[in-house]
Design a protein around this motif. Structure first.
Motif, mmCIF file in Angstrom:
data_model
loop_
_atom_site.group_PDB
_atom_site.id
_atom_site.type_symbol
_atom_site.label_atom_id
_atom_site.label_comp_id
_atom_site.label_asym_id
_atom_site.label_seq_id
_atom_site.Cartn_x
_atom_site.Cartn_y
_atom_site.Cartn_z
ATOM 1 N N LYS B 44 9.029 35.443 -1.389
ATOM 2 C CA LYS B 44 8.620 34.721 -0.187
ATOM 3 C C LYS B 44 7.440 33.828 -0.519
ATOM 4 C CE LYS B 44 10.476 37.804 3.194
ATOM 5 N NZ LYS B 44 10.253 38.675 4.320
ATOM 6 N N THR B 45 7.220 32.831 0.325
ATOM 7 C CA THR B 45 6.073 31.946 0.104
ATOM 8 C C THR B 45 5.274 31.814 1.394
ATOM 9 O OG1 THR B 45 7.362 30.001 0.704
ATOM 10 C CG2 THR B 45 7.268 30.536 -1.635
ATOM 11 N N ALA B 46 4.007 31.455 1.220
ATOM 12 C CA ALA B 46 3.164 31.170 2.387
ATOM 13 C C ALA B 46 2.403 29.891 2.091
ATOM 14 C CB ALA B 46 2.190 32.316 2.634
ATOM 15 N N THR B 47 2.491 28.935 2.983
ATOM 16 C CA THR B 47 1.706 27.701 2.806
ATOM 17 C C THR B 47 0.243 28.020 3.105
ATOM 18 O OG1 THR B 47 1.986 27.125 5.111
ATOM 19 C CG2 THR B 47 3.619 26.219 3.554
ATOM 20 N N TYR B 48 -0.623 27.085 2.766
ATOM 21 C CA TYR B 48 -2.034 27.274 3.116
ATOM 22 C C TYR B 48 -2.173 27.401 4.637
ATOM 23 C CZ TYR B 48 -4.021 26.782 -1.524
ATOM 24 O OH TYR B 48 -4.386 27.011 -2.822
ATOM 25 N N ALA B 49 -1.388 26.618 5.390
ATOM 26 C CA ALA B 49 -1.477 26.675 6.851
ATOM 27 C C ALA B 49 -1.122 28.072 7.353
ATOM 28 C CB ALA B 49 -0.541 25.636 7.460
ATOM 29 N N ARG B 50 -0.052 28.631 6.805
ATOM 30 C CA ARG B 50 0.345 29.955 7.283
ATOM 31 C C ARG B 50 -0.650 31.024 6.842
ATOM 32 N NH1 ARG B 50 4.852 33.654 4.974
ATOM 33 N NH2 ARG B 50 3.655 35.505 5.503
ATOM 34 N N PHE B 51 -1.096 30.891 5.598
ATOM 35 C CA PHE B 51 -2.051 31.875 5.086
ATOM 36 C C PHE B 51 -3.314 31.909 5.971
ATOM 37 C CE2 PHE B 51 -5.860 32.177 2.211
ATOM 38 C CZ PHE B 51 -5.897 33.560 2.183
ATOM 39 N N VAL B 52 -3.840 30.739 6.289
ATOM 40 C CA VAL B 52 -5.061 30.702 7.104
ATOM 41 C C VAL B 52 -4.767 31.245 8.508
ATOM 42 C CG1 VAL B 52 -6.835 29.192 8.096
ATOM 43 C CG2 VAL B 52 -6.058 28.827 5.748
ATOM 44 N N ALA B 53 -3.620 30.888 9.058
ATOM 45 C CA ALA B 53 -3.261 31.393 10.388
ATOM 46 C C ALA B 53 -3.159 32.916 10.377
ATOM 47 C CB ALA B 53 -1.938 30.771 10.826
ATOM 48 N N ASP B 54 -2.537 33.452 9.339
ATOM 49 C CA ASP B 54 -2.393 34.914 9.229
ATOM 50 C C ASP B 54 -3.759 35.588 9.068
ATOM 51 O OD1 ASP B 54 0.333 34.736 9.461
ATOM 52 O OD2 ASP B 54 0.767 35.081 7.333
ATOM 53 N N ALA B 55 -4.610 34.985 8.238
ATOM 54 C CA ALA B 55 -5.944 35.566 8.018
ATOM 55 C C ALA B 55 -6.731 35.565 9.324
ATOM 56 C CB ALA B 55 -6.693 34.787 6.937
ATOM 57 N N LYS B 56 -6.611 34.487 10.079
ATOM 58 C CA LYS B 56 -7.310 34.398 11.369
ATOM 59 C C LYS B 56 -6.791 35.446 12.342
ATOM 60 C CE LYS B 56 -8.435 29.509 11.850
ATOM 61 N NZ LYS B 56 -8.050 28.330 12.621
ATOM 62 N N GLN B 57 -5.488 35.643 12.328
ATOM 63 C CA GLN B 57 -4.883 36.605 13.238
ATOM 64 C C GLN B 57 -5.415 38.014 12.957
ATOM 65 O OE1 GLN B 57 -2.820 35.835 15.697
ATOM 66 N NE2 GLN B 57 -2.580 37.969 16.359
ATOM 67 N N LEU B 58 -5.473 38.338 11.686
ATOM 68 C CA LEU B 58 -5.980 39.660 11.322
ATOM 69 C C LEU B 58 -7.480 39.759 11.618
ATOM 70 C CD1 LEU B 58 -5.286 42.423 10.125
ATOM 71 C CD2 LEU B 58 -5.598 41.457 7.830
ATOM 72 N N ALA B 59 -8.198 38.663 11.374
ATOM 73 C CA ALA B 59 -9.638 38.633 11.678
ATOM 74 C C ALA B 59 -9.842 38.857 13.174
ATOM 75 C CB ALA B 59 -10.232 37.294 11.244
ATOM 76 N N ALA B 60 -8.995 38.221 13.969
ATOM 77 C CA ALA B 60 -9.093 38.378 15.427
ATOM 78 C C ALA B 60 -8.895 39.841 15.809
ATOM 79 C CB ALA B 60 -8.055 37.495 16.112
ATOM 80 N N HIS B 61 -7.974 40.493 15.132
ATOM 81 C CA HIS B 61 -7.712 41.910 15.420
ATOM 82 C C HIS B 61 -8.962 42.751 15.138
ATOM 83 C CE1 HIS B 61 -5.307 45.510 15.962
ATOM 84 N NE2 HIS B 61 -5.791 45.978 14.832
ATOM 85 N N PHE B 62 -9.600 42.466 14.013
ATOM 86 C CA PHE B 62 -10.835 43.206 13.701
ATOM 87 C C PHE B 62 -11.880 42.978 14.798
ATOM 88 C CE2 PHE B 62 -9.655 42.690 8.961
ATOM 89 C CZ PHE B 62 -9.082 43.951 8.922
ATOM 90 N N LEU B 63 -12.060 41.713 15.160
ATOM 91 C CA LEU B 63 -13.117 41.371 16.119
ATOM 92 C C LEU B 63 -12.809 41.919 17.515
ATOM 93 C CD1 LEU B 63 -13.679 37.806 14.734
ATOM 94 C CD2 LEU B 63 -15.438 39.570 14.871
ATOM 95 N N GLU B 64 -11.555 41.805 17.917
ATOM 96 C CA GLU B 64 -11.187 42.303 19.248
ATOM 97 C C GLU B 64 -11.384 43.810 19.358
ATOM 98 O OE1 GLU B 64 -7.997 38.727 19.805
ATOM 99 O OE2 GLU B 64 -7.229 40.782 19.550
#
Lengths: 73, 541
Positions: B44-64
């Motif tokens: 599988k591959t992840a573009t930079y756009a997807r990678f950053v979106a995924d990282a943000k999503q997980l970061a949001a989970h930590f913060l929430e």
């Protein structure tokens, strides 16, 4: 199962007469390094049609540990 | 190609924190592939756009869930989710605690406790640890199983605004702590090396200036908890917009080379040596070893007159590495020169580097077109080196200062104080600088065993455990080749069965240790060890 495992080990070690017992340490008793172990486990996986995770592999210290894993899988 | 000094690469990466790095990659490389990885056998591959979106999503989970300014531990084999955890934790104002996945469970729990980790993210293989962690590590309030929880957590990935305040304007400062990396201490218990955002980024930026790594294809082989893997192997690559293929384990190296076809990678000597031996074993099994030797002779003769046909002549050898591999950065331990020369003959440059976790880790490296055999290269421009207390030959202890040098050891002011001489970090390694500024390593001052897989082992840690056996009076643990030996002086008077017991007891001890710390052999002495004037056992030099 032990006999099949012994065969794989003997072939990998290139020594058909080597004594292999369950209490022998996979690394030090056979003078293998961690990459050898990875290769050896790959051969065992192929021969027994099983998948051995890295974590399970790291917990295996002796021939007996490997054997028990195969018996339980 | 001329082996001579050449200008550093221009690096325009105006980022001071790891979350700024993600925002930067999004503006520069959005549609490029950032990661390539296997997921249940499928690539599988992840573009930079997807990678950053995924990282943000997980970061949001930590913060929430209220995780900010906390320590988040991660363990598992190399994977896309592991990498996401690293960037989501650091990008949300938390601290990542990467844990060595070769450690026994007790050591993992010890690190979780000593780091005060509040969240524990683990790969599916470590699911059985969740129970003991919940029970024994009171600080851990959140457990995330990468296999069963992560896909659901990332379901809404991409729906968070690119300008969401808590990620881009998270208030993270460059000197804030980003990672606590546990490393073998010289006195036994592992120490938590505290690295700031600045430490990691300055080391990576310097790497980008020295190495040709922008917009290329690389593969990360070494475990990501290792700074040699995370900083130059991933952070620096993202700065350059390269594609990082993730090799998920030693079992898959050969297969992943064929599938991912990297142009360069990072290895430790153990892997370099194994790869080199494999080339010759394969040639021998095909009865082509003599032919290969002849071809090397011809190729080397041609090289001497400026004709380089290596990539054509050794196409079949290079094919085993995917066909595109041009260079390998080797670090973590010393590598024999024969491997450097051997791979060079086939057209692959092995560039030796020197680093230590406390320096994030890079200190020096051989550049693509400016290298010196036997050395660990020229100094990165993020640090300076002082050869302290040099003898008449110029050899002394390597001291380092610079923006890549750690903040200190976590919760261990004494160890931190001992590790520094003023501003200078004392590496414990011995070496010298030649007239052109190439660094050479000649040995170690500290009692640390360094194995060819880059693992460091404290002999004192093992000696302490062996001394717990009632019949062991004295013990010395040391390295012989790539194995660990224990030499023992036993209590003959009170324990007539001592020699029968030792074998079983060492096996029992080995069972509690990670494989790389195994005591491979024991030697029983008839007499006490020779001692220093302060009555300490004289160590093997």
């Amino acid at each position: 199962m032990l006999e099949k495992l012994q065969l794989i080990l003997r072939e990998y070690l290139g020594d058909p007469s080597i004594t292999i017992s369950e209490d022998m340490l996979l690394l030090s008793d056979f003078d293998l390094d961690s990459l050898d172990l990875v290769t050896l486990v790959g051969k065992v996986e192929e021969a027994f049609s099983v998948e051995i995770s890295d974590r399970a592999m790291m917990k295996m210290k002796t021939v007996g540990d490997l054997l028990r894993y195969l018996q339980d899988t | 190609m001329k082996n001579a000094p050449y200008p550093l690469n221009t690096v325009d990466i105006p980022v001071k924190t790891l979350n700024e790095l993600l925002a930067f990659t999004l503006t520069r490389f959005q549609n490029r592939t950032a990661f390539r990885y296997r997921d249940q056998g499928e690539i599988k591959t992840a573009t930079y756009a997807r990678f950053v979106a995924d990282a943000k999503q997980l970061a949001a989970h930590f913060l929430e869930n209220g995780f900010h300014n906390t320590n988040i531990a991660v363990i598992g084999e190399n994977s896309y989710f592991w990498m996401l955890t690293y960037f989501a934790a650091t990008g949300s104002g938390n601290v990542i605690v990467p844990i060595d996945n070769q450690l026994p469970d007790d050591d993992v729990i010890h690190i979780l406790k000593s780091s005060g980790a509040c969240a524990f993210v683990f790969s599916g293989d470590y699911a059985d640890l969740a129970g003991p962690v919940k029970e024994q590590v009171k600080s851990v309030k959140l457990l995330i199983n990468m296999k069963t929880d992560m896909p659901a957590l990332l379901e809404n990935s991409g729906k968070i605004s690119a300008n969401d305040a808590y990620f881009i304007e998270s208030g993270i400062k460059e000197n804030d702590l980003a990672a606590i990396v546990y490393t073998s201490g010289t006195t036994g218990a592992p120490k938590g090396v505290m690295l700031s955002h600045k430490n990691i980024l300055e080391d990576a930026k310097s790497g980008c200036r020295f190495m040709d790594i922008a917009l290329h294809e690389t593969m990360v082989i070494l475990p990501m908890h290792h700074t040699l893997s995370s900083t130059p192997g991933v952070v620096a690559q993202l700065m350059g917009g390269s594609t990082v293929s993730i090799c998920s384990g030693a079992k898959n190296i050969s297969k992943d080379f064929l599938d991912f076809k990297p142009e360069y990678t990072i290895m430790v000597p153990l892997i370099v040596e194994a790869m080199y031996k494999k080339i010759w074993e394969t040639a021998k099994s095909q009865n082509k070893d003599k032919l290969l030797k002849k071809m090397i002779k011809i190729s080397n003769a041609l090289l001497n007159i400026g004709i380089d046909l290596r990539r054509k002549l050794f196409k079949s050898v290079l094919a085993a590495f995917g066909g595109n591999l041009q260079w390998v950065l080797s670090g973590g331990a010393a590598l024999g020169e024969e491997y450097v020369l051997g791979f060079r003959a086939f057209g692959i440059d092995i560039l030796q580097a020197y680093g230590i976790s406390e320096c994030s880790p890079g200190v020096s490296l051989n550049r693509n077109r400016y290298k010196r055999d036997g050395s660990v290269g020229v100094l990165l421009d993020c640090n300076k080196v002082l050869i302290a207390n040099a003898d008449e030959t110029g050899i002394g202890e390597i001291y380092v200062k610079g923006s890549n040098v750690m903040l200190g050891y976590y919760n261990d002011p004494k160890a931190t104080e001992d590790a520094f001489d003023g501003e200078w970090f004392k590496t414990g390694d011995l070496g010298y600088l030649d007239e052109d500024g190439f660094l050479f390593i000649t040995g170690r001052m500290k009692n640390l065993i360094i194995l060819s897989n880059g693992k460091n082992v404290s002999p004192e840690e093992l000696e302490y455990k062996i001394l717990a056996l009632p019949y062991v009076l004295e013990v010395l643990v040391y390295q012989e080749g790539d194995r660990i030996l224990a030499e023992l002086f036993l209590d003959e008077e009170n324990f007539p069965d001592r020699e029968q017991r030792i074998e079983a007891d060492i096996l029992a001890l080995n069972r509690t240790l990670p494989q790389y710390k195994y005591i491979a052999k024991t030697i029983i002495r008839d007499t006490e060890f020779p001692k220093t004037t302060s009555k300490k056992i004289k160590r093997k030099s």
